[in-house]
Design a protein around this motif. Structure first.
Motif, PDB file in Angstrom:
ATOM      1  N   GLY A 102       4.233   5.167  -6.573  1.00  0.00           N
ATOM      2  CA  GLY A 102       3.697   4.352  -5.798  1.00  0.00           C
ATOM      3  C   GLY A 102       5.094   3.421  -5.434  1.00  0.00           C
ATOM      4  N   ASN A 103       5.912   3.807  -4.236  1.00  0.00           N
ATOM      5  CA  ASN A 103       6.946   3.251  -3.835  1.00  0.00           C
ATOM      6  C   ASN A 103       6.723   3.071  -2.115  1.00  0.00           C
ATOM      7  OD1 ASN A 103       8.032   3.210  -6.146  1.00  0.00           O
ATOM      8  ND2 ASN A 103       8.905   4.713  -6.386  1.00  0.00           N
ATOM      9  N   MET A 104       7.385   2.146  -1.434  1.00  0.00           N
ATOM     10  CA  MET A 104       7.083   2.668   0.121  1.00  0.00           C
ATOM     11  C   MET A 104       8.247   2.363   0.309  1.00  0.00           C
ATOM     12  SD  MET A 104       4.581   0.187   2.716  1.00  0.00           S
ATOM     13  CE  MET A 104       3.448   0.117   2.457  1.00  0.00           C
ATOM     14  N   ALA A 105       8.966   2.380   1.626  1.00  0.00           N
ATOM     15  CA  ALA A 105      10.320   2.812   2.350  1.00  0.00           C
ATOM     16  C   ALA A 105       9.682   2.239   3.841  1.00  0.00           C
ATOM     17  CB  ALA A 105      10.908   3.975   2.128  1.00  0.00           C
ATOM     18  N   LEU A 106      10.330   1.166   4.316  1.00  0.00           N
ATOM     19  CA  LEU A 106      10.104   0.777   5.326  1.00  0.00           C
ATOM     20  C   LEU A 106      11.611   0.536   6.753  1.00  0.00           C
ATOM     21  CD1 LEU A 106       7.912  -2.722   5.073  1.00  0.00           C
ATOM     22  CD2 LEU A 106       7.363   0.173   5.804  1.00  0.00           C
ATOM     23  N   LEU A 107      11.692   0.905   7.665  1.00  0.00           N
ATOM     24  CA  LEU A 107      12.688   0.594   8.429  1.00  0.00           C
ATOM     25  C   LEU A 107      12.226   0.090   9.458  1.00  0.00           C
ATOM     26  CD1 LEU A 107      15.997   1.085   8.799  1.00  0.00           C
ATOM     27  CD2 LEU A 107      15.697   3.583  10.169  1.00  0.00           C
ATOM     28  N   PHE A 108      13.016  -0.698  10.418  1.00  0.00           N
ATOM     29  CA  PHE A 108      12.006  -1.431  11.254  1.00  0.00           C
ATOM     30  C   PHE A 108      13.217  -1.525  12.636  1.00  0.00           C
ATOM     31  CE2 PHE A 108      10.386  -4.653   7.981  1.00  0.00           C
ATOM     32  CZ  PHE A 108       9.257  -4.173   7.811  1.00  0.00           C
ATOM     33  N   VAL A 120       4.779  -0.544  -4.131  1.00  0.00           N
ATOM     34  CA  VAL A 120       3.866  -0.776  -3.257  1.00  0.00           C
ATOM     35  C   VAL A 120       2.408  -1.602  -3.628  1.00  0.00           C
ATOM     36  CG1 VAL A 120       2.780   1.635  -1.717  1.00  0.00           C
ATOM     37  CG2 VAL A 120       2.454   1.007  -4.710  1.00  0.00           C
ATOM     38  N   SER A 121       3.061  -2.265  -5.712  1.00  0.00           N
ATOM     39  CA  SER A 121       2.340  -3.518  -6.448  1.00  0.00           C
ATOM     40  C   SER A 121       2.827  -4.388  -5.779  1.00  0.00           C
ATOM     41  CB  SER A 121       2.663  -2.440  -7.856  1.00  0.00           C
ATOM     42  OG  SER A 121       4.267  -3.129  -7.925  1.00  0.00           O
ATOM     43  N   ARG A 122       3.979  -4.457  -4.736  1.00  0.00           N
ATOM     44  CA  ARG A 122       4.001  -5.702  -4.672  1.00  0.00           C
ATOM     45  C   ARG A 122       3.509  -5.603  -3.148  1.00  0.00           C
ATOM     46  NH1 ARG A 122      10.206  -6.204  -3.181  1.00  0.00           N
ATOM     47  NH2 ARG A 122      10.143  -7.418  -2.159  1.00  0.00           N
ATOM     48  N   ILE A 123       2.816  -5.132  -2.693  1.00  0.00           N
ATOM     49  CA  ILE A 123       2.156  -5.078  -1.144  1.00  0.00           C
ATOM     50  C   ILE A 123       0.713  -6.349  -1.842  1.00  0.00           C
ATOM     51  CG2 ILE A 123       0.254  -4.198   0.459  1.00  0.00           C
ATOM     52  CD1 ILE A 123       2.456  -1.643   0.503  1.00  0.00           C
ATOM     53  N   SER A 145      -4.146  -1.729  15.040  1.00  0.00           N
ATOM     54  CA  SER A 145      -2.798  -1.847  14.298  1.00  0.00           C
ATOM     55  C   SER A 145      -3.350  -1.341  12.835  1.00  0.00           C
ATOM     56  CB  SER A 145      -2.399  -2.922  14.241  1.00  0.00           C
ATOM     57  OG  SER A 145      -2.516  -3.388  13.927  1.00  0.00           O
ATOM     58  N   PHE A 146      -2.750  -1.110  11.409  1.00  0.00           N
ATOM     59  CA  PHE A 146      -2.880  -1.735   9.975  1.00  0.00           C
ATOM     60  C   PHE A 146      -1.733  -2.658   9.711  1.00  0.00           C
ATOM     61  CE2 PHE A 146       0.509   2.014   9.977  1.00  0.00           C
ATOM     62  CZ  PHE A 146       0.898   1.504   9.224  1.00  0.00           C
ATOM     63  N   LEU A 147      -2.072  -3.405   8.795  1.00  0.00           N
ATOM     64  CA  LEU A 147      -0.771  -4.376   8.373  1.00  0.00           C
ATOM     65  C   LEU A 147      -0.995  -4.418   6.921  1.00  0.00           C
ATOM     66  CD1 LEU A 147      -3.152  -5.761  10.879  1.00  0.00           C
ATOM     67  CD2 LEU A 147      -1.509  -7.899  10.509  1.00  0.00           C
ATOM     68  N   PHE A 148       0.249  -4.682   6.045  1.00  0.00           N
ATOM     69  CA  PHE A 148       0.093  -5.233   4.909  1.00  0.00           C
ATOM     70  C   PHE A 148       0.543  -6.488   4.837  1.00  0.00           C
ATOM     71  CE2 PHE A 148       2.748  -2.142   6.092  1.00  0.00           C
ATOM     72  CZ  PHE A 148       3.858  -2.396   5.464  1.00  0.00           C
ATOM     73  N   LYS A 149       0.449  -7.379   4.153  1.00  0.00           N
ATOM     74  CA  LYS A 149       1.646  -7.879   3.306  1.00  0.00           C
ATOM     75  C   LYS A 149       1.752  -8.018   2.610  1.00  0.00           C
ATOM     76  CE  LYS A 149      -0.517 -12.539   4.272  1.00  0.00           C
ATOM     77  NZ  LYS A 149      -0.781 -13.781   4.447  1.00  0.00           N
ATOM     78  N   VAL A 150       3.457  -8.402   2.936  1.00  0.00           N
ATOM     79  CA  VAL A 150       4.414  -8.113   1.227  1.00  0.00           C
ATOM     80  C   VAL A 150       5.372  -9.473   0.719  1.00  0.00           C
ATOM     81  CG1 VAL A 150       6.060  -6.762   0.155  1.00  0.00           C
ATOM     82  CG2 VAL A 150       5.022  -5.925   1.578  1.00  0.00           C
ATOM     83  N   ASP A 151       4.845 -10.013  -0.296  1.00  0.00           N
ATOM     84  CA  ASP A 151       5.329 -11.415  -1.102  1.00  0.00           C
ATOM     85  C   ASP A 151       5.802 -12.286   0.136  1.00  0.00           C
ATOM     86  OD1 ASP A 151       6.457  -9.810  -2.478  1.00  0.00           O
ATOM     87  OD2 ASP A 151       8.177  -8.822  -1.937  1.00  0.00           O
ATOM     88  N   GLY A 152       4.314 -12.281   0.625  1.00  0.00           N
ATOM     89  CA  GLY A 152       3.774 -13.642   1.983  1.00  0.00           C
ATOM     90  C   GLY A 152       3.883 -13.114   3.518  1.00  0.00           C
ATOM     91  N   VAL A 186      -4.187   5.420   2.238  1.00  0.00           N
ATOM     92  CA  VAL A 186      -3.030   5.895   1.399  1.00  0.00           C
ATOM     93  C   VAL A 186      -2.314   4.720   0.865  1.00  0.00           C
ATOM     94  CG1 VAL A 186      -0.550   6.569   1.735  1.00  0.00           C
ATOM     95  CG2 VAL A 186      -2.288   7.551   2.810  1.00  0.00           C
ATOM     96  N   ILE A 187      -1.939   3.200   1.431  1.00  0.00           N
ATOM     97  CA  ILE A 187      -1.782   2.346   0.702  1.00  0.00           C
ATOM     98  C   ILE A 187      -2.446   2.195  -0.299  1.00  0.00           C
ATOM     99  CG2 ILE A 187      -1.035   0.425   0.892  1.00  0.00           C
ATOM    100  CD1 ILE A 187      -0.187   0.789   3.676  1.00  0.00           C
ATOM    101  N   GLU A 188      -3.529   1.887  -0.728  1.00  0.00           N
ATOM    102  CA  GLU A 188      -4.941   1.067  -1.976  1.00  0.00           C
ATOM    103  C   GLU A 188      -4.974   2.539  -2.937  1.00  0.00           C
ATOM    104  OE1 GLU A 188      -7.778   0.519   0.602  1.00  0.00           O
ATOM    105  OE2 GLU A 188      -7.392  -1.038   0.774  1.00  0.00           O
ATOM    106  N   ASP A 189      -4.655   3.505  -2.043  1.00  0.00           N
ATOM    107  CA  ASP A 189      -4.665   4.673  -3.436  1.00  0.00           C
ATOM    108  C   ASP A 189      -3.217   5.349  -4.009  1.00  0.00           C
ATOM    109  OD1 ASP A 189      -7.181   5.987  -2.165  1.00  0.00           O
ATOM    110  OD2 ASP A 189      -5.848   7.197  -0.912  1.00  0.00           O
ATOM    111  N   ALA A 190      -1.960   4.507  -3.447  1.00  0.00           N
ATOM    112  CA  ALA A 190      -0.887   4.734  -3.783  1.00  0.00           C
ATOM    113  C   ALA A 190      -0.808   3.031  -5.037  1.00  0.00           C
ATOM    114  CB  ALA A 190       0.354   4.714  -3.060  1.00  0.00           C
ATOM    115  N   LYS A 191      -1.343   1.982  -4.540  1.00  0.00           N
ATOM    116  CA  LYS A 191      -1.326   0.572  -5.730  1.00  0.00           C
ATOM    117  C   LYS A 191      -2.350   1.210  -7.178  1.00  0.00           C
ATOM    118  CE  LYS A 191      -1.893  -3.149  -4.091  1.00  0.00           C
ATOM    119  NZ  LYS A 191      -2.173  -4.263  -3.628  1.00  0.00           N
TER     120      LYS A 191
END
Length: 195
Positions: A102-108, A120-123, A145-152, A186-191
Motif C-alpha cells: 500500500g505504498n506509492m512513489a512519485l517522481l516529478f 496510499v492511505s494519505r490519498i 488524465s487521472f488525478l489524486f489528492k494527497v494532503d490537500g 489500482v490506487i483504490e484497490d491499494a487503499k
C-alpha cells in the motif's frame, strides 16, 4: 514512509534550468566584448556557442535527466523491496504503486532529485478527468488524465495529451480514459488492502 508534503516543483532547479544558460550567455557575451573587441575566431566562439548550447540544454537536458532519475528510482525501489506492481510514466510525472504494502512513489519532471514515497492511505481521493469540453459536434478533448489528492495537494498525471481536440469516441481519447480508469482502480484497490 515519508510524512512530508508532496513537492511537485523544485524552484531552485526550475530557475537554474531556465536562467543558468541565460547567465552563461551574458557572461560569454561580456567576455567577448572585452577580450575580442575587433572580432576574430574567439569572438565568434564566445558569441555563437553559448546560445547553441543553451538551446540544446533547454530541448534535451531536462528529458535526459528525468529519464536517468526514473531508472535510478526504479533500481532503488527494487533494492528496498518495493513491489512495483503498477508503474505509469506520464510526461511530467512517474507514478509507482506497491499494491501489496500500500505504498506509492512519485517522481516529478520539475523535481527530479527528490523521490517521494508515501502510504496510499494519505490519498484523499482519486478520479479521472476526460477533459471533455464543447457541445454537439464540437464536443471533444485534448487531454485525458487521472488525478489524486494527497494532503490537500492535487497531482495530475496525463494519460493522453494533444495540441488539437479529438472527438470523445476516437481511439486516442478512449485509450487515455482506459489508462486513467485503470490507474484510479489500482490506487483504490491499494487503499482497500491497507484498510
Amino acid at each position: 514512509m515519508e510524512n512530508k508534503k508532496i513537492k511537485k516543483i523544485n524552484f531552485v532547479y526550475l530557475l537554474g534550468y531556465i536562467f543558468g544558460p541565460v547567465i552563461l550567455c551574458a557572461i560569454c557575451f561580456t567576455l567577448g566584448m572585452f577580450i575580442c573587441p575587433d572580432g576574430g575566431t574567439m569572438a565568434v566562439v564566445l558569441f555563437m556557442c553559448p546560445p547553441l548550447l543553451s538551446m540544446v540544454w533547454w530541448i534535451c537536458a531536462g528529458r535526459f535527466l528525468f529519464k536517468r532519475k526514473k531508472k535510478a528510482l526504479e533500481k532503488e525501489l527494487d533494492e528496498q523491496g518495493f513491489s512495483r506492481n503498477q508503474t505509469f510514466y506520464g510526461d511530467g510525472c512517474m507514478v509507482v504503486i506497491d499494491t501489496n504494502k500500500g505504498n506509492m512513489a512519485l517522481l516529478f519532471f520539475w523535481n527530479p532529485f527528490e523521490k517521494q514515497i508515501f502510504p496510499v492511505s494519505r490519498i484523499e481521493k482519486a478520479w479521472v478527468d476526460d477533459g471533455r469540453s464543447g457541445a454537439g459536434f464540437l464536443e471533444g478533448s485534448s487531454r485525458v488524465s487521472f488525478l489524486f489528492k494527497v494532503d490537500g495537494i492535487t497531482v495530475r498525471v496525463n494519460t493522453f495529451t494533444s495540441n488539437q481536440r479529438w472527438r470523445m469516441d476516437t481511439d486516442y481519447i478512449l485509450t487515455g480514459i482506459s489508462k486513467a480508469d485503470m490507474m484510479v482502480k489500482v490506487i483504490e484497490d491499494a487503499k482497500k488492502k491497507v484498510k
